[in-house]
Every structure is written in C-alpha cells, then in structure tokens.
Design a protein around this motif. Structure first.
Motif, mmCIF file in Angstrom:
data_model
loop_
_atom_site.group_PDB
_atom_site.id
_atom_site.type_symbol
_atom_site.label_atom_id
_atom_site.label_comp_id
_atom_site.label_asym_id
_atom_site.label_seq_id
_atom_site.Cartn_x
_atom_site.Cartn_y
_atom_site.Cartn_z
ATOM 1 N N GLU A 1 -7.247 2.616 6.161
ATOM 2 C CA GLU A 1 -6.612 3.591 5.266
ATOM 3 C C GLU A 1 -6.374 4.925 5.969
ATOM 4 O OE1 GLU A 1 -7.906 2.346 0.817
ATOM 5 O OE2 GLU A 1 -9.522 3.004 2.138
ATOM 6 N N THR B 1 0.847 -1.186 0.000
ATOM 7 C CA THR B 1 0.000 0.000 0.000
ATOM 8 C C THR B 1 0.881 1.233 0.000
ATOM 9 O OG1 THR B 1 -1.716 -1.174 1.258
ATOM 10 C CG2 THR B 1 -1.810 1.233 1.275
ATOM 11 N N ARG C 1 -15.206 2.589 -4.534
ATOM 12 C CA ARG C 1 -14.706 3.323 -3.361
ATOM 13 C C ARG C 1 -13.371 3.977 -3.664
ATOM 14 N NH1 ARG C 1 -16.829 2.481 1.639
ATOM 15 N NH2 ARG C 1 -14.809 3.017 2.504
ATOM 16 N N TRP C 2 -13.145 5.118 -3.003
ATOM 17 C CA TRP C 2 -11.836 5.754 -3.046
ATOM 18 C C TRP C 2 -10.901 4.980 -2.138
ATOM 19 C CZ3 TRP C 2 -10.301 9.216 -6.485
ATOM 20 C CH2 TRP C 2 -11.278 9.930 -7.176
ATOM 21 N N SER C 3 -9.633 4.873 -2.544
ATOM 22 C CA SER C 3 -8.686 4.039 -1.819
ATOM 23 C C SER C 3 -7.263 4.527 -2.042
ATOM 24 C CB SER C 3 -8.810 2.599 -2.338
ATOM 25 O OG SER C 3 -7.881 1.750 -1.733
ATOM 26 N N SER D 1 -9.149 1.290 -12.141
ATOM 27 C CA SER D 1 -9.605 2.532 -11.508
ATOM 28 C C SER D 1 -10.612 3.263 -12.382
ATOM 29 C CB SER D 1 -8.421 3.463 -11.238
ATOM 30 O OG SER D 1 -7.462 2.822 -10.435
ATOM 31 N N LEU E 1 -5.214 9.319 -4.368
ATOM 32 C CA LEU E 1 -6.201 8.254 -4.189
ATOM 33 C C LEU E 1 -6.724 7.787 -5.540
ATOM 34 C CD1 LEU E 1 -8.357 9.673 -1.238
ATOM 35 C CD2 LEU E 1 -6.439 8.061 -1.105
ATOM 36 N N CYS F 1 2.989 -1.123 4.138
ATOM 37 C CA CYS F 1 2.553 0.211 3.737
ATOM 38 C C CYS F 1 3.756 1.156 3.746
ATOM 39 C CB CYS F 1 1.471 0.721 4.692
ATOM 40 S SG CYS F 1 0.866 2.372 4.295
ATOM 41 N N ARG G 1 -10.102 5.729 -7.355
ATOM 42 C CA ARG G 1 -11.482 5.237 -7.174
ATOM 43 C C ARG G 1 -11.550 3.888 -7.869
ATOM 44 N NH1 ARG G 1 -17.200 7.930 -8.810
ATOM 45 N NH2 ARG G 1 -18.423 6.522 -7.529
ATOM 46 N N ARG G 2 -11.689 2.852 -7.081
ATOM 47 C CA ARG G 2 -11.596 1.477 -7.562
ATOM 48 C C ARG G 2 -12.755 1.111 -8.485
ATOM 49 N NH1 ARG G 2 -8.814 -2.346 -3.663
ATOM 50 N NH2 ARG G 2 -10.334 -3.755 -4.568
ATOM 51 N N LEU H 1 -13.064 6.796 3.498
ATOM 52 C CA LEU H 1 -12.017 5.771 3.440
ATOM 53 C C LEU H 1 -12.226 4.798 4.588
ATOM 54 C CD1 LEU H 1 -8.890 8.072 2.857
ATOM 55 C CD2 LEU H 1 -10.088 6.710 1.134
ATOM 56 N N THR H 2 -11.613 3.630 4.478
ATOM 57 C CA THR H 2 -11.707 2.666 5.574
ATOM 58 C C THR H 2 -10.902 3.186 6.770
ATOM 59 O OG1 THR H 2 -9.756 1.410 4.911
ATOM 60 C CG2 THR H 2 -11.883 0.736 3.937
#
Length: 157
Positions: free
Chosen positions: A138, A25, A45-47, A120, A37, A103, A39-40, A134-135
């Motif tokens: 993240e 990561t 989702r943004w990641s 993406s 970031l 990471c 967007r998957r 975000l999670t």
C-alpha cells in the motif's frame, strides 16, 4: 470485505481451489496532500479502498463504485498506477485466491468521507506525512500514485 455472490456460486463448484480474481485498488488523493483510507471491519487495519470486479465490470467503473460504496465519496479516475499479480493467499475457511490488482490514482469530486457499508469501521483522510501502519504494498501504491511519471508500474521480464 463481503464475498460477492458470484464467488460464492463458484465456490460451490470448485470448493477451496485457487481462484484467480481481478482486484481494484484506489489511491484517492485530495488537494490537501491527504489520502482516503478505510479501517477494515475484518481485521481492523487501515487500508486503501479496494475491492473485486464483478464479472464483465470495467475496472475504472468498478473502482468508482467501490469508493462510493465504502466511503460515500464520489471520485474520478486520474490514471492507472500499477498492474501486478499478487501472491496466492488463503482465508481461514480454506479458500485460496490470487489477485491481479489494478491500482488507480483517483481524486475526490464531492462527498464527505464516512462509513457507508459494513466493510469498514472508520473512513477518513490521512495526511501523507502522518500515515497509519500500512502494508509495504500500500505504501508503494501511494508512492507510485504520487510519481510524476504517468506510466503504470508493472513487472517486466
């Protein structure tokens, strides 16, 4: 994320059994206090930029490759931010995986962010004070990458 060929080959032998993989990561931070970031395409989702190491690939080399492949941004590694074993997960097809995630904090060298592959839907810089949903992991990765403490975060006994 497209499934690497080596995983597809392993799945022909082990079926849906739990597969231990090394994930990478990147927290790519620019001088304007923004984070890169993506967007998957798989879930919208943004990641953070992330991927899976190929067999024998060095982690820093693999992450630089992933950042360039996904965003067209050339970056360099600043430091290792964290090492953590993520909980097991299952995919809709029944495949089970568990990741050891490495990471890294990175900085951009050149290139404007753009969608550079089919993984993406969008790619852009986000201000740190106005991040999308975000999670928790993240957000913790970003917080750890911003820490002045150069030591990587990891679970201790």
């Amino acid at each position: 994320m497209a499934t690497p060929k080596f995983i597809l080959d392993l799945r022909t032998k082990i079926g849906h059994d739990l597969l231990w993989l090394t994930g990478i990561t990147g927290v790519v931070l620019n001088d304007a206090d923004e984070v890169l970031l993506v967007r998957r395409a798989d879930n919208g989702r943004w990641s953070l930029v992330a991927g899976i190491l190929e067999p024998g690939e060095q982690p820093a080399v693999g992450l630089i490759r992933e950042i360039q492949e996904e965003t067209a941004v050339e970056a360099e590694i600043v430091r290792l931010v964290s090492m953590e074993s993520l909980p097991p997960a299952s995919y809709p097809n029944g495949d089970r995986v568990q990741f050891l995630d490495l990471c890294f904090r990175c900085r951009p060298l050149r290139g404007e962010p753009r969608v550079n592959d089919d993984e993406s839907l969008d790619v852009r810089w986000w201000p740190l004070n106005d991040l999308p949903d975000l999670t928790d992991r993240e957000r913790a990765s970003i917080e750890n990458a911003l820490s002045p403490d150069p030591m990587p975060v990891y679970v201790t006994p």
